[in-house]
Design an enzyme around this catalytic site. Sequence first.
Site, PDB file in Angstrom:
ATOM      1  N   CYS A 221      61.895  56.430  82.008  1.00  0.00           N
ATOM      2  CA  CYS A 221      61.056  56.789  80.856  1.00  0.00           C
ATOM      3  C   CYS A 221      59.879  55.838  80.667  1.00  0.00           C
ATOM      4  O   CYS A 221      58.945  56.146  79.936  1.00  0.00           O
ATOM      5  CB  CYS A 221      61.902  56.823  79.587  1.00  0.00           C
ATOM      6  N   HIS A 258      61.534  46.146  64.315  1.00  0.00           N
ATOM      7  CA  HIS A 258      61.486  47.441  64.994  1.00  0.00           C
ATOM      8  C   HIS A 258      61.739  47.212  66.483  1.00  0.00           C
ATOM      9  O   HIS A 258      61.085  46.383  67.118  1.00  0.00           O
ATOM     10  CB  HIS A 258      60.118  48.097  64.808  1.00  0.00           C
ATOM     11  N   HIS A 261      63.718  53.494  69.773  1.00  0.00           N
ATOM     12  CA  HIS A 261      64.344  54.715  69.275  1.00  0.00           C
ATOM     13  C   HIS A 261      65.580  55.069  70.097  1.00  0.00           C
ATOM     14  O   HIS A 261      65.712  54.648  71.252  1.00  0.00           O
ATOM     15  CB  HIS A 261      63.354  55.876  69.303  1.00  0.00           C
ATOM     16  N   ASP A 265      69.668  61.717  75.624  1.00  0.00           N
ATOM     17  CA  ASP A 265      69.324  62.382  76.879  1.00  0.00           C
ATOM     18  C   ASP A 265      69.629  61.497  78.087  1.00  0.00           C
ATOM     19  O   ASP A 265      69.028  61.644  79.147  1.00  0.00           O
ATOM     20  CB  ASP A 265      67.848  62.784  76.877  1.00  0.00           C
ATOM     21  N   ARG A 272      70.689  57.040  74.847  1.00  0.00           N
ATOM     22  CA  ARG A 272      69.671  56.223  75.512  1.00  0.00           C
ATOM     23  C   ARG A 272      68.919  55.452  74.443  1.00  0.00           C
ATOM     24  O   ARG A 272      68.154  56.029  73.676  1.00  0.00           O
ATOM     25  CB  ARG A 272      68.705  57.073  76.338  1.00  0.00           C
ATOM     26  N   CYS A 274      66.040  53.501  73.763  1.00  0.00           N
ATOM     27  CA  CYS A 274      64.733  53.276  74.377  1.00  0.00           C
ATOM     28  C   CYS A 274      64.051  52.147  73.598  1.00  0.00           C
ATOM     29  O   CYS A 274      63.632  52.336  72.454  1.00  0.00           O
ATOM     30  CB  CYS A 274      63.925  54.567  74.314  1.00  0.00           C
TER      31      CYS A 274
END
Length: 297
Positions: A221, A258, A261, A265, A272, A274
Site C-alpha cells: 500500500c 495520530h 488508519h 483488507d 491492516r 496502515c
Amino acid sequence: MFEKQQVIYLAGGCFWGVEAFISRLKGVNNTEVGYANGRDLAPTYEKVCTGKTGHAETVKATYNPKIIPLEEILESFFKIIDPYSLNRQGPDIGTQYRTGIYWQEESQKDTVINFLREKQKVSPERIVVEARPISSFYPAEGYHQKYLERNPQGYCHVDLNLINDEEFGHLSKEEYEITQLSLTEPPFSGKYDDFFEDGVYVDVVDGEVLFSSDDKFDSGCGWPAFSKPISEDVIKKHRDFSHGTTRIEVRSAKSNSHLGHLFHDGPGGSPRYCINSAALKFIPKNELDDYFKDKCP
C-alpha cells in the site's frame, strides 16, 4: 471499540488562521473549514464573500473530551478573537467574519452559555459572540483546507505563537504535522515502508511501544502495515469522516498522536494497521534491553 469524540464549530474571522490555531490544541483530532449557518444551499467562497448568503467562515473541530474539555477549547479560542467586535476580526470586515460558537450536541449548550456568561461578568464591554446550535455546515473548497500548512507564509490574522507546543520540540516538521495535525505522508516515501528488521516500533512523540516487527507485513500500500498493535491498550480508535469517507483512525493512547488508519483488507480479510513511518521510531531487537533500561525510572 471506538473512543467517543465530539464536534464543536468555531467562527472567528478568516478561517485559515483559526483552523491552524485550533488544530494545534492537544486533543483536537481533526479540523475542517467551511461555511456555517447560512441560507444558500450551495455556498462557495465567492458567494460567501458577498455577505449575502448569511454564512460565517467556520472551523469544524473534532475533539476527544477526555483529553481536552470543551471549556479548554473555548478558553483557547478566546485568546485569538476579539469577542467585542461585530462582523469584524483583524482587517477582515463582513458578516462572514462574525464570531460564533455553534454546538452540535445539546449537552454542549450549557457549557457554551455558561462560558460566555462568566466571560461577560468580568467584562465591561458587551460580548457579541453568537451562541447557537449548528444548523448547516458546508465544507469549503479544497484549497482552503489546511491552508497555512501548505502556505506557511500565507495571510493569517491569528498569532500562532500563542500555542505552547514545547513538548514537541524534538520532532521534525514532518513528524509534528503527521502526529499532531493528522496529515499523511506520501505513499512509498516513509523510511519504514519497505523495512523488515527485527525489533519494535515506538511512538515518536513519547517512546511508548506500539507495534512489533513480528506483526509487520508487506501490503504493497505504500505505508508500513501491521496485523495488530503490541497491545490493544496502547492505541485508540476513532471514526474518521474526513475527505468524504468513513474510516477508522488509529491514535496512540498515551500521547494521542495520530498514527494512521485501520482497514480490514489484509490477508484473508484480516486487519491492516496502515501507519505513517513519521509517527514511529524503530528500536532494533539487539537494543531493546538498553532501551527499556533507559525508560525505567
